[in-house]
Scaffold this motif. Structure first.
Motif, PDB file in Angstrom:
ATOM      1  N   SER A 171       0.812  -1.227   0.000  1.00 37.16           N
ATOM      2  CA  SER A 171       0.000   0.000   0.000  1.00 37.16           C
ATOM      3  C   SER A 171       0.843   1.273   0.000  1.00 37.16           C
ATOM      4  O   SER A 171       0.303   2.374   0.074  1.00 37.16           O
ATOM      5  N   VAL A 172       2.182   1.147  -0.066  1.00 38.49           N
ATOM      6  CA  VAL A 172       3.070   2.311  -0.041  1.00 38.49           C
ATOM      7  C   VAL A 172       3.881   2.338  -1.335  1.00 38.49           C
ATOM      8  O   VAL A 172       4.342   1.305  -1.809  1.00 38.49           O
ATOM      9  N   SER A 173       4.052   3.544  -1.905  1.00 37.18           N
ATOM     10  CA  SER A 173       4.853   3.712  -3.111  1.00 37.18           C
ATOM     11  C   SER A 173       5.902   4.782  -2.870  1.00 37.18           C
ATOM     12  O   SER A 173       5.652   5.754  -2.158  1.00 37.18           O
ATOM     13  N   VAL A 174       7.088   4.609  -3.468  1.00 33.66           N
ATOM     14  CA  VAL A 174       8.151   5.605  -3.401  1.00 33.66           C
ATOM     15  C   VAL A 174       8.494   6.009  -4.824  1.00 33.66           C
ATOM     16  O   VAL A 174       8.951   5.186  -5.614  1.00 33.66           O
ATOM     17  N   ASP A 175       8.244   7.295  -5.155  1.00 32.28           N
ATOM     18  CA  ASP A 175       8.520   7.780  -6.509  1.00 32.28           C
ATOM     19  C   ASP A 175      10.016   7.915  -6.750  1.00 32.28           C
ATOM     20  O   ASP A 175      10.829   7.813  -5.827  1.00 32.28           O
ATOM     21  N   ASP A 177      11.718  10.463  -7.212  1.00 28.91           N
ATOM     22  CA  ASP A 177      12.350  11.595  -6.524  1.00 28.91           C
ATOM     23  C   ASP A 177      12.338  11.424  -5.010  1.00 28.91           C
ATOM     24  O   ASP A 177      12.668  12.353  -4.273  1.00 28.91           O
ATOM     25  N   GLY A 178      11.958  10.224  -4.524  1.00 27.46           N
ATOM     26  CA  GLY A 178      11.946   9.964  -3.098  1.00 27.46           C
ATOM     27  C   GLY A 178      10.634  10.296  -2.418  1.00 27.46           C
ATOM     28  O   GLY A 178      10.486  10.101  -1.199  1.00 27.46           O
ATOM     29  N   THR A 179       9.625  10.785  -3.166  1.00 30.34           N
ATOM     30  CA  THR A 179       8.329  11.111  -2.581  1.00 30.34           C
ATOM     31  C   THR A 179       7.581   9.834  -2.213  1.00 30.34           C
ATOM     32  O   THR A 179       7.420   8.938  -3.038  1.00 30.34           O
ATOM     33  N   VAL A 180       7.119   9.754  -0.967  1.00 27.60           N
ATOM     34  CA  VAL A 180       6.399   8.587  -0.475  1.00 27.60           C
ATOM     35  C   VAL A 180       4.897   8.856  -0.564  1.00 27.60           C
ATOM     36  O   VAL A 180       4.425   9.928  -0.163  1.00 27.60           O
ATOM     37  N   SER A 181       4.146   7.906  -1.075  1.00 26.17           N
ATOM     38  CA  SER A 181       2.698   8.058  -1.189  1.00 26.17           C
ATOM     39  C   SER A 181       2.009   6.780  -0.751  1.00 26.17           C
ATOM     40  O   SER A 181       2.599   5.696  -0.746  1.00 26.17           O
ATOM     41  N   MET A 182       0.746   6.923  -0.361  1.00 24.83           N
ATOM     42  CA  MET A 182      -0.100   5.787   0.007  1.00 24.83           C
ATOM     43  C   MET A 182      -1.390   5.893  -0.797  1.00 24.83           C
ATOM     44  O   MET A 182      -2.075   6.913  -0.744  1.00 24.83           O
ATOM     45  N   SER A 186       0.341  11.705  -1.739  1.00 28.17           N
ATOM     46  CA  SER A 186       1.641  11.918  -1.105  1.00 28.17           C
ATOM     47  C   SER A 186       1.532  12.615   0.249  1.00 28.17           C
ATOM     48  O   SER A 186       2.555  12.898   0.874  1.00 28.17           O
ATOM     49  N   ASN A 187       0.321  12.908   0.708  1.00 28.85           N
ATOM     50  CA  ASN A 187       0.172  13.577   2.003  1.00 28.85           C
ATOM     51  C   ASN A 187       0.235  12.541   3.126  1.00 28.85           C
ATOM     52  O   ASN A 187      -0.747  12.231   3.791  1.00 28.85           O
ATOM     53  N   VAL A 188       1.439  11.973   3.303  1.00 27.52           N
ATOM     54  CA  VAL A 188       1.682  10.922   4.291  1.00 27.52           C
ATOM     55  C   VAL A 188       2.336  11.534   5.521  1.00 27.52           C
ATOM     56  O   VAL A 188       3.258  12.344   5.407  1.00 27.52           O
ATOM     57  N   ARG A 189       1.875  11.159   6.696  1.00 25.00           N
ATOM     58  CA  ARG A 189       2.454  11.634   7.944  1.00 25.00           C
ATOM     59  C   ARG A 189       3.413  10.583   8.475  1.00 25.00           C
ATOM     60  O   ARG A 189       3.045   9.412   8.633  1.00 25.00           O
ATOM     61  N   PHE A 190       4.672  10.974   8.743  1.00 24.18           N
ATOM     62  CA  PHE A 190       5.677  10.055   9.270  1.00 24.18           C
ATOM     63  C   PHE A 190       5.788  10.214  10.778  1.00 24.18           C
ATOM     64  O   PHE A 190       5.819  11.331  11.308  1.00 24.18           O
ATOM     65  N   LEU A 191       5.874   9.080  11.474  1.00 22.96           N
ATOM     66  CA  LEU A 191       6.121   9.060  12.904  1.00 22.96           C
ATOM     67  C   LEU A 191       7.255   8.084  13.189  1.00 22.96           C
ATOM     68  O   LEU A 191       7.413   7.084  12.483  1.00 22.96           O
TER      69      LEU A 191
END
Length: 855
Positions: A171-175, A177-182, A186-191
């Motif tokens: 369910s996660v993709s990394v473009d 350019d390093g952009t992470v999306s779900m 791409s509005n993913v919150r990292f914790l």
């Protein structure tokens, strides 16, 4: 100091520290005797994986603990003395007995009683929550409000970093350019361990993801629809990175080293010591990495009425980077009593890089078809981040009434210096010097309370405060053929402060009625954003704005269990997408005078209502989890691309016109996403396993706006930017792991992202194939791994973007094919001791954003 010297020094220091800590642990050893025993139920059947704690009555430092094996047996070494023996196991009552241990031997079988709600054989018959847990060997498990991914079986990312691991998470993709999306957003919150972290630096950049070694990651929680217990930011969802913390007694740890190409070296150590009431850990490492970014852009303009006007612009760009990163985390946990513990930890991370870039522009004029300019850049970046965490956990009783308090203090600063030189047809045109400094300071305080109500219900409540401040200082100097002396480029020289304060309260209730489980929650967030922007240009006034929001974020979760490991899950949440701080700074950066990013101080949050309807089946060899989802987003943030004309003097002091492309974030219209997200895990045979993810989704974007540009005759006009568009696309990932024997496995992974079209952009499809192999050596104490990322060098992004007067074809490859080899060595002492688990209620949540987890 060169790269080799750095690695050698770091290696020596790491190994020296390992020997010192090992010697310290051995110094605490006393003369001990070998003890064995067994835990059984009242039918005299063995109880596997029970926690057995030996508390020395005279000296707590001599206490120890152990976990029974699958046959209910255990063994450990103890100093002779009088002990209270506490036995705990899931679905069994806690048991405490006293024994005097005089010497080595078998102390016999200890019997424990099942909970009142369990059947005669000790196996629970009530619904054990809504948690559907895959077997221990499976790479992920499905729970009510999240999926947990275990990267330990991910051979492809061994020796890599967090970005490599995320590329393999369902369910996660990394473009590129390093952009992470779900699920396409791409509005993913990292914790990190349940909270924002200085480890990820400012604005969660790709460089920060590369600074966290894969070996330090215990698991990743993919939360596509977070409950009210989590902060409301991140409309796409939350990725909670849980770092390793040993549960073994005594001194243990591991060291891993990696070599690769493009040139890459890494060395990381994880050290832990647990004795009695005291636990400490130390994780640290560093590495060197090179990267290469290639971009090609062809712009075709329609303003061809005048022979002097620009018709086409071809841009070829290549950037090579060299970076060093180091990080270290240390912490302690002290059990004041059986019910109260305190913890403290600290983290430091550094990141340094050098970037060399070249951009070639080829302009096509009717009168001058051979005009060529070159823009070369040399940039340096230095980033330093600190974080301190403090916490207190108190259990009021053994029934699950708990209180957790935590405080996190974080600071990071980034220095970016860039020297830019531009020539035209080989002659000097201009020189820019850009100095940008950013300082981020954060304070996060949390309080969480849990109160069980009866056997099946639980009330949760909490408070959280976030205070984040970003200070920006940007200086741009310029000299040209017309003004050869360096002077400030006033529109891009500024000081700015961005401060946001959030106060959040949440209340959540969990319960069940028969086979129906439910969880109801609401979160209230009071937000204040203050922005102050002062440009050097005296004609521009001080920009100051304050934004206040008070939003309620409800969440509803329902589950129905048809049979064991066969469950229906339905949920709804409301989320918020807060603009990134640099999106709201009017002129955030200046690196390319022909491609400008304009901030928007009037940008507002957007909101999303998210629905999920899922089903989960988990069997011994097969787990499948299809989920239908729908997200409706209002005041969506869209990127407006437009072209403006400007005049300049060329190398021969002749006045010319050129087209400058601008990109600006705006709030506009709506965005609907809907689709089927399918995750599955299949152990086809004892030697062949599959892990897959397929996302079939549709999108419907609405919105249009006027913007300033020019017509085909070069006259200024207002045109319409049309963002309306709808379509269907796919994303898929499949990993196959083949176990050759007990010590050797290899893995092949494929990734595919389908084409996606909107009214203003057509994005082409993309695919990549990775390979990894792993060999266990040294009787299990070592692992040798090899992997290749993007075997066929196909991982690149291609798109066509349309504006009112141009068409842009773009190609971008963030990183070419690369490979690495890594060696892991594990040194250990003692047995693994899992903390006893309470019986799960219906909506058990192992790690929430508002639950303290020590670093």
């Amino acid at each position: 100091m060169n790269q080799t010297e750095i690695v050698n020094i770091f290696t020596k220091k790491t190994l020296a520290l390992t020997f010192v800590l090992s010697a310290a642990a051995m110094a605490f050893a006393q003369e001990k005797a070998g003890i064995t025993g067994m835990i059984v139920n009242k039918q005299n059947q063995p109880v596997p994986y029970a926690s057995v704690t030996f508390s020395n009555k005279a000296n707590k430092s001599l206490s120890d603990a152990v976990l029974t094996d699958e046959k209910g047996q255990y063994k450990l070494e103890l100093a002779p003395g009088n002990y209270d023996i506490t036995v705990e196991a899931i679905d069994y009552k806690k048991s405490i007995v006293n024994k005097n241990i005089a010497g080595a031997g078998n102390i016999g079988a200890l019997s424990i009683q099942p909970e009142a709600t369990t059947s005669i054989d000790g196996k629970t018959q009530e619904i054990q929550g809504v948690v559907i847990t895959a077997a221990a060997t499976k790479p992920y498990k499905v729970e009510l409000d999240k999926r947990t991914y275990d990267p330990s079986q991910d051979i492809v990312s061994k020796g890599g970093n967090l970005q490599d691991v995320l590329s393999n998470v369902p369910s996660v993709s990394v473009d590129t350019d390093g952009t992470v999306s779900m699920r396409g957003s791409s509005n993913v919150r990292f914790l990190i361990n349940g909270k924002p972290s200085a480890l990820l630096g400012i604005d969660d950049g790709a460089n920060a993801l590369q600074s966290i070694p894969a070996d330090q990651i215990d698991r990743i929680e993919v939360i596509t629809n977070p409950s009210s217990k989590f902060e409301a930011s991140g409309t796409a969802g939350i990725l909670n990175i849980i770092l390793k913390k040993s549960k073994k007694t005594g001194f243990n740890g591991s060291v891993i080293g990696t070599l690769g190409y493009l040139p890459q070296t890494n060395l990381n150590a994880n050290l832990n010591w647990r004795k009695g009431n005291f636990t400490w850990f130390l994780n640290g490492g560093g590495g060197y990495r090179e990267s290469k970014n290639t971009t090609r852009t062809d712009d075709f303009f329609t303003n061809a009425a005048k022979s002097s006007d620009l018709v086409t612009r071809n841009q070829d760009s290549e950037t090579k980077s060299k970076n060093n990163n180091y990080n270290a985390s240390a912490g302690i946990v002290y059990d004041i009593s059986e019910k109260t513990s305190v913890n403290a930890s600290g983290t430091v991370r550094t990141f340094d890089s050098e970037n060399i870039g070249n951009i070639d522009y080829k302009y096509s004029y009717f009168t001058d078809p051979n005009s060529v300019s070159n823009r070369s850049t040399f940039g340096t970046n230095n980033n330093l981040a600190f974080q301190g965490d403090f916490g207190l956990d108190h259990k009021f009783d053994d029934k699950g009434q708990n209180l957790s308090l935590s405080l996190s203090l974080q600071r990071s600063r980034s220095y970016n210096d860039t020297n830019i030189n531009e020539t035209q047809n080989g002659a000097f045109l201009l020189n820019n010097i850009v100095n940008q400094n950013t300082i981020n300071k954060s304070v996060i305080g949390k309080a969480d309370y849990e109160l069980p109500i009866g056997d099946n219900s639980k009330l949760e409540a909490g408070y959280r405060i976030d205070i984040n401040t970003n200070d920006y200082s940007n200086e741009v100097f310029q000299s040209t053929v017309q003004a050869p002396t360096l002077s400030f480029l006033k529109p891009y020289t500024y000081d700015a402060t961005y401060k946001e304060t959030f106060n959040a309260f949440y209340l959540q209730f969990k319960s069940k009625i028969g086979k129906l489980g439910y969880q109801l929650g609401v979160r209230d967030e009071l937000s204040r954003v203050d922005i102050n922007y002062q440009n050097l240009d005296p004609t521009k006034p001080l920009l100051a704005t304050t934004k206040n929001y008070n939003n309620l974020f409800p969440s509803v979760y329902l589950s129905y269990e048809f049979a064991k490991d066969n469950q229906l899950l339905v949920n709804y949440t409301r989320r918020i997408d807060r603009p990134r701080s640099f999106f709201m700074i009017p002129n955030p950066n200046y690196n390319d005078n022909q491609n400008i990013f304009d901030g928007n101080i009037n940008l507002n949050p957007s909101y999303v209502d998210s629905f999920e309807f899922g089903y989960s089946i988990s069997k011994k060899k097969f787990t499948i989890n299809p989920t239908l989802y729908y997200r409706h987003q209002t005041d969506d943030t869209k990127m407006l691309v437009f072209n403006l004309k400007e005049t300049y003097l060329d190398a021969n002091l002749v006045e010319r016109e050129r087209i400058v492309s601008h990109t600006k974030p705006i709030n506009l219209g709506t965005d609907d996403r809907f689709g089927l997200d399918l995750n599955f895990n299949w152990d086809a045979t004892s030697w062949l396993k599959f892990l897959g993810n397929v996302d079939l989704f549709g999108y419907n974007t609405k919105g249009s706006t006027l913007y300033d540009t020019f017509d085909k005759d070069g006259k200024p006009i207002q045109a319409v930017a049309d963002f309306n568009g709808k379509g269907f696309s796919t994303r898929a990932r499949l990993s196959s792991t083949i176990k050759v024997d007990k010590t050797f496995s290899f893995q092949v992974q494929g990734f595919y992202r389908g084409a996606q079209n909107t009214a203003y952009q057509d994005r082409k499809d993309m695919y990549a194939i990775n390979f990894g192999a792993s060999k266990t050596i040294w009787k299990g104490d070592g692992t040798l791994a090899f992997n290749v990322q993007d075997i066929f060098n196909t991982r690149s992004m291609r798109s066509t973007t349309y504006t009112a007067n141009s068409v842009r074809d773009s190609y971008m490859q963030w990183q070419p094919r690369q490979f690495s080899v890594s060696l892991t060595y594990r040194f250990k002492q003692g047995e693994k001791v899992e903390q006893p688990k309470r019986k799960k209620d219906i909506n058990s949540n192992a790690t929430g954003d508002d639950q303290q987890v020590p670093m």
